[in-house]
Scaffold this active site. Structure first.
Site, PDB file in Angstrom:
ATOM      1  N   ASN A  28     -46.291  38.662  48.352  1.00  0.00           N
ATOM      2  CA  ASN A  28     -47.298  38.743  47.292  1.00  0.00           C
ATOM      3  C   ASN A  28     -47.057  37.609  46.300  1.00  0.00           C
ATOM      4  O   ASN A  28     -46.910  37.826  45.098  1.00  0.00           O
ATOM      5  CB  ASN A  28     -47.268  40.101  46.593  1.00  0.00           C
ATOM      6  N   HIS A  33     -43.191  32.104  42.257  1.00  0.00           N
ATOM      7  CA  HIS A  33     -42.512  31.871  43.527  1.00  0.00           C
ATOM      8  C   HIS A  33     -42.670  30.416  43.972  1.00  0.00           C
ATOM      9  O   HIS A  33     -41.714  29.807  44.483  1.00  0.00           O
ATOM     10  CB  HIS A  33     -43.104  32.774  44.618  1.00  0.00           C
ATOM     11  N   GLY A 148     -35.445  33.041  40.332  1.00  0.00           N
ATOM     12  CA  GLY A 148     -36.100  32.923  39.034  1.00  0.00           C
ATOM     13  C   GLY A 148     -35.330  33.646  37.939  1.00  0.00           C
ATOM     14  O   GLY A 148     -34.709  34.681  38.178  1.00  0.00           O
ATOM     15  N   LYS A 149     -35.409  33.110  36.737  1.00  0.00           N
ATOM     16  CA  LYS A 149     -34.728  33.721  35.605  1.00  0.00           C
ATOM     17  C   LYS A 149     -35.457  34.956  35.072  1.00  0.00           C
ATOM     18  O   LYS A 149     -34.914  35.664  34.229  1.00  0.00           O
ATOM     19  CB  LYS A 149     -34.559  32.705  34.466  1.00  0.00           C
ATOM     20  N   GLN A 154     -30.472  40.217  37.720  1.00  0.00           N
ATOM     21  CA  GLN A 154     -30.318  39.990  39.152  1.00  0.00           C
ATOM     22  C   GLN A 154     -29.679  38.632  39.420  1.00  0.00           C
ATOM     23  O   GLN A 154     -28.771  38.516  40.259  1.00  0.00           O
ATOM     24  CB  GLN A 154     -31.674  40.076  39.840  1.00  0.00           C
TER      25      GLN A 154
END
Length: 282
Positions: A28, A33, A148-149, A154
């Site tokens: 998605n 992304h 990604g930040k 995570q």
């Protein structure tokens, strides 16, 4: 661009093609992304993206079954960005037998914030990321992985995992991509109706307010955090947390250090039934 499903096919495809630069995704795809893919292309010999909705990181009541799956559009978008290989395993490909071996991250880092409200989440994340790393980097002996930040905790958990296991993987964190009005791009934004989308920026605005309070007000951190939570609740949100932590370990800043230590404000809250997260380094 090649699309492969099995681990063996992926390894055969990557053999002899240098160091991979890898972007793991759950599909998605949005511009956030694609920014990761563009960064990956600058840091490796071959760019690999995975598309896999990982059941292990969803709680029983969460949206695994309804999580948006847009595989054909995702592949077309990745090809347009110059991605070389898409690894798109089915569950039976990545987990051919029940995944009874799981990677347990440090509770001091993984059982707070997101881990507190989503118990077991980071165990699922670390387990699938470790397995994906083995699939993607096993042939080359290492490479680069791009995250990604927006998923700040995570990113930190994965950095620590890579360090402690001495994995030959360089982790690159990329700044959050935002819409023109400042909303952090997220696959879950698609769940918002038009009215909610107009209200969604409030989370980031409260993080900005909280960061300003911490740097300028001189009042106790807990008081500023409570005020930010209440301000968001007054707008109809259901906040899980709005907090300020040290960037490198997500511990609360020491008393009196909040004006100088590199910090990050992090927040998670539900708007209707959609849970959004965001953060702000300051």
């Amino acid at each position: 661009m090649q699309i492969v499903q099995s681990i063996d096919a992926l390894r055969q495809t990557l053999a002899g093609r240098g160091r991979p630069a890898f972007v793991p995704t759950m599909g998605n795809l949005h511009e956030g992304h694609l920014s990761l893919v563009r960064h990956a292309r600058e840091h490796g010999d071959i760019t690999v993206a995975s598309i896999f909705v990982n059941r292990l990181q969803f709680l029983p009541h969460e949206d695994f079954d309804s999580y948006p799956r847009t595989f054909e559009a995702d592949c077309a978008t990745l090809q347009a960005q110059g991605c070389d290989v898409v690894f798109a395993p089915k569950e039976q490909d990545l987990y051919p037998q029940p995944q009874t071996f799981k990677l347990q991250p440090n509770p001091a880092l993984a059982d707070i914030l997101e881990g507190h409200f989503r118990p077991g989440f980071f165990t699922g994340v670390c387990t699938v990321v470790m397995k994906l790393f083995a699939c993607v980097f096993g042939t080359a002996g290492g490479g680069v992985a791009v995250f990604g930040k927006k998923d700040y905790q995570q990113l930190l958990v994965i950095r620590h995992m890579v360090q402690q296991f001495a994995l030959p993987v360089q982790i690159i964190g990329v700044d959050t991509e935002r819409a023109a009005d400042g909303l952090a791009l997220s696959s879950r934004n698609a769940y918002l109706n038009a009215e909610q989308r107009a209200q969604a920026l409030a989370l980031h605005k409260q993080l900005q307010w909280l960061a300003h309070q911490v740097r300028t007000s001189g009042q106790p951190l807990a008081q500023s955090e409570a005020q930010a939570m209440q301000r968001l609740a007054d707008l109809g949100w259901q906040p899980d947390y709005l907090t300020v932590r040290q960037r490198d370990n997500l511990l609360p800043p020491a008393q009196g250090d909040a004006s100088q230590t590199p910090l990050v404000a992090l927040g998670a809250a539900k708007l209707g039934t959609t849970r959004l997260i965001d953060n702000l380094e300051f």
